[in-house]
Scaffold this motif. Structure first.
Motif, mmCIF file in Angstrom:
data_model
loop_
_atom_site.group_PDB
_atom_site.id
_atom_site.type_symbol
_atom_site.label_atom_id
_atom_site.label_comp_id
_atom_site.label_asym_id
_atom_site.label_seq_id
_atom_site.Cartn_x
_atom_site.Cartn_y
_atom_site.Cartn_z
ATOM 1 N N GLU A 66 9.655 7.383 3.900
ATOM 2 C CA GLU A 66 9.282 7.975 2.622
ATOM 3 C C GLU A 66 7.971 8.723 2.762
ATOM 4 N N LEU A 67 7.856 9.820 2.050
ATOM 5 C CA LEU A 67 6.621 10.589 1.979
ATOM 6 C C LEU A 67 5.888 10.123 0.736
ATOM 7 N N VAL A 68 4.696 9.563 0.928
ATOM 8 C CA VAL A 68 3.932 8.974 -0.165
ATOM 9 C C VAL A 68 2.667 9.792 -0.389
ATOM 10 N N GLU A 69 2.409 10.128 -1.650
ATOM 11 C CA GLU A 69 1.166 10.797 -2.018
ATOM 12 C C GLU A 69 0.194 9.738 -2.530
ATOM 13 N N LEU A 70 -0.939 9.593 -1.869
ATOM 14 C CA LEU A 70 -1.923 8.611 -2.292
ATOM 15 C C LEU A 70 -2.612 9.101 -3.563
ATOM 16 N N PRO A 71 -3.166 8.211 -4.381
ATOM 17 C CA PRO A 71 -3.787 8.594 -5.650
ATOM 18 C C PRO A 71 -4.973 9.544 -5.474
ATOM 19 N N TRP A 85 -6.399 1.266 2.355
ATOM 20 C CA TRP A 85 -5.860 1.295 0.995
ATOM 21 C C TRP A 85 -4.336 1.212 1.040
ATOM 22 N N PHE A 86 -3.723 2.001 1.927
ATOM 23 C CA PHE A 86 -2.268 2.013 2.032
ATOM 24 C C PHE A 86 -1.733 0.640 2.400
ATOM 25 N N LYS A 87 -2.364 -0.005 3.369
ATOM 26 C CA LYS A 87 -1.901 -1.328 3.797
ATOM 27 C C LYS A 87 -2.048 -2.368 2.692
ATOM 28 N N PHE A 112 -1.899 11.848 6.829
ATOM 29 C CA PHE A 112 -2.330 13.230 7.047
ATOM 30 C C PHE A 112 -2.854 13.777 5.726
ATOM 31 N N ARG A 113 -3.617 14.869 5.829
ATOM 32 C CA ARG A 113 -4.190 15.503 4.640
ATOM 33 C C ARG A 113 -3.438 16.790 4.346
ATOM 34 N N ARG A 114 -3.224 17.028 3.050
ATOM 35 C CA ARG A 114 -2.594 18.261 2.592
ATOM 36 C C ARG A 114 -3.218 18.602 1.244
ATOM 37 N N ARG A 115 -3.678 19.845 1.111
ATOM 38 C CA ARG A 115 -4.308 20.325 -0.129
ATOM 39 C C ARG A 115 -5.431 19.396 -0.600
ATOM 40 N N GLY A 116 -6.198 18.883 0.358
ATOM 41 C CA GLY A 116 -7.346 18.047 0.028
ATOM 42 C C GLY A 116 -7.015 16.625 -0.381
ATOM 43 N N ARG A 117 -5.788 16.191 -0.199
ATOM 44 C CA ARG A 117 -5.384 14.837 -0.582
ATOM 45 C C ARG A 117 -4.733 14.142 0.611
ATOM 46 N N TRP A 118 -4.721 12.825 0.542
ATOM 47 C CA TRP A 118 -4.077 12.025 1.576
ATOM 48 C C TRP A 118 -2.597 11.838 1.254
ATOM 49 N N TYR A 119 -1.777 11.981 2.286
ATOM 50 C CA TYR A 119 -0.349 11.700 2.224
ATOM 51 C C TYR A 119 -0.016 10.796 3.400
ATOM 52 N N ALA A 120 1.126 10.127 3.294
ATOM 53 C CA ALA A 120 1.545 9.252 4.399
ATOM 54 C C ALA A 120 3.039 9.313 4.564
ATOM 55 N N TYR A 121 3.473 9.331 5.820
ATOM 56 C CA TYR A 121 4.860 9.050 6.131
ATOM 57 C C TYR A 121 4.918 7.542 6.349
ATOM 58 N N HIS A 122 5.721 6.882 5.524
ATOM 59 C CA HIS A 122 5.806 5.424 5.529
ATOM 60 C C HIS A 122 7.157 5.044 6.140
ATOM 61 N N PHE A 123 7.126 4.420 7.300
ATOM 62 C CA PHE A 123 8.323 4.017 8.011
ATOM 63 C C PHE A 123 8.656 2.572 7.617
ATOM 64 N N VAL A 124 9.835 2.365 7.038
ATOM 65 C CA VAL A 124 10.216 1.073 6.488
ATOM 66 C C VAL A 124 11.552 0.646 7.104
#
Length: 128
Positions: A66-71, A85-87, A112-124
């Motif tokens: 899943e691609l997750v956008e952090l707050p 924070w993610f963990k 990774f960062r995109r448009r000044g925000r943190w995103y994550a690929y979350h492998f589940v």
């Protein structure tokens, strides 16, 4: 009387209740039952169509990504702090160590960062 649908299990229970009322209407069909079914359908639609901060990128039998956008407030965090924070708030931990519980657990995170925000690929993965 709104139904509290907040996860997959409560959604599945709501669908089962709806199916029961639609397949087996019973000898007496009351206005109260009709109102309950209408409210249940509304609650299911509200949960399914909610805004979400993640999108499934890849889905397989026993795992997904899943691609997750952090707050917003994590935008100024360092990579280490964003990962912490993610963990703490988004990763899945395995509580039943005997196996075959059908539980989700995190197998990896790629920040990774995109448009000044943190995103994550979350492998589940799913404990099968």
């Amino acid at each position: 009387m709104a139904r509290d649908i907040h996860d997959y299990d409560s959604l599945k229970e709501a669908y089962n209740d709806l199916l029961m009322f639609e397949r087996f209407p019973g000898p007496v069909h009351s206005e109260r039952v009709e109102e309950f079914v209408i409210q249940l359908k509304h609650d299911i639609r509200e949960y399914v169509n909610r805004d979400s901060d993640y999108h499934i990128v890849r889905d397989e039998l026993d795992s997904f990504v899943e691609l997750v956008e952090l707050p917003d407030y994590t935008a100024d965090y360092s990579e280490e702090r964003a990962l912490l924070w993610f963990k703490m708030y988004r990763s899945y931990r395995l509580f039943d160590e005997l196996g075959c519980g059908g539980q989700f657990f995190t197998t990896g995170v790629k920040l990774f960062r995109r448009r000044g925000r943190w995103y994550a690929y979350h492998f589940v993965s799913v404990d099968m």
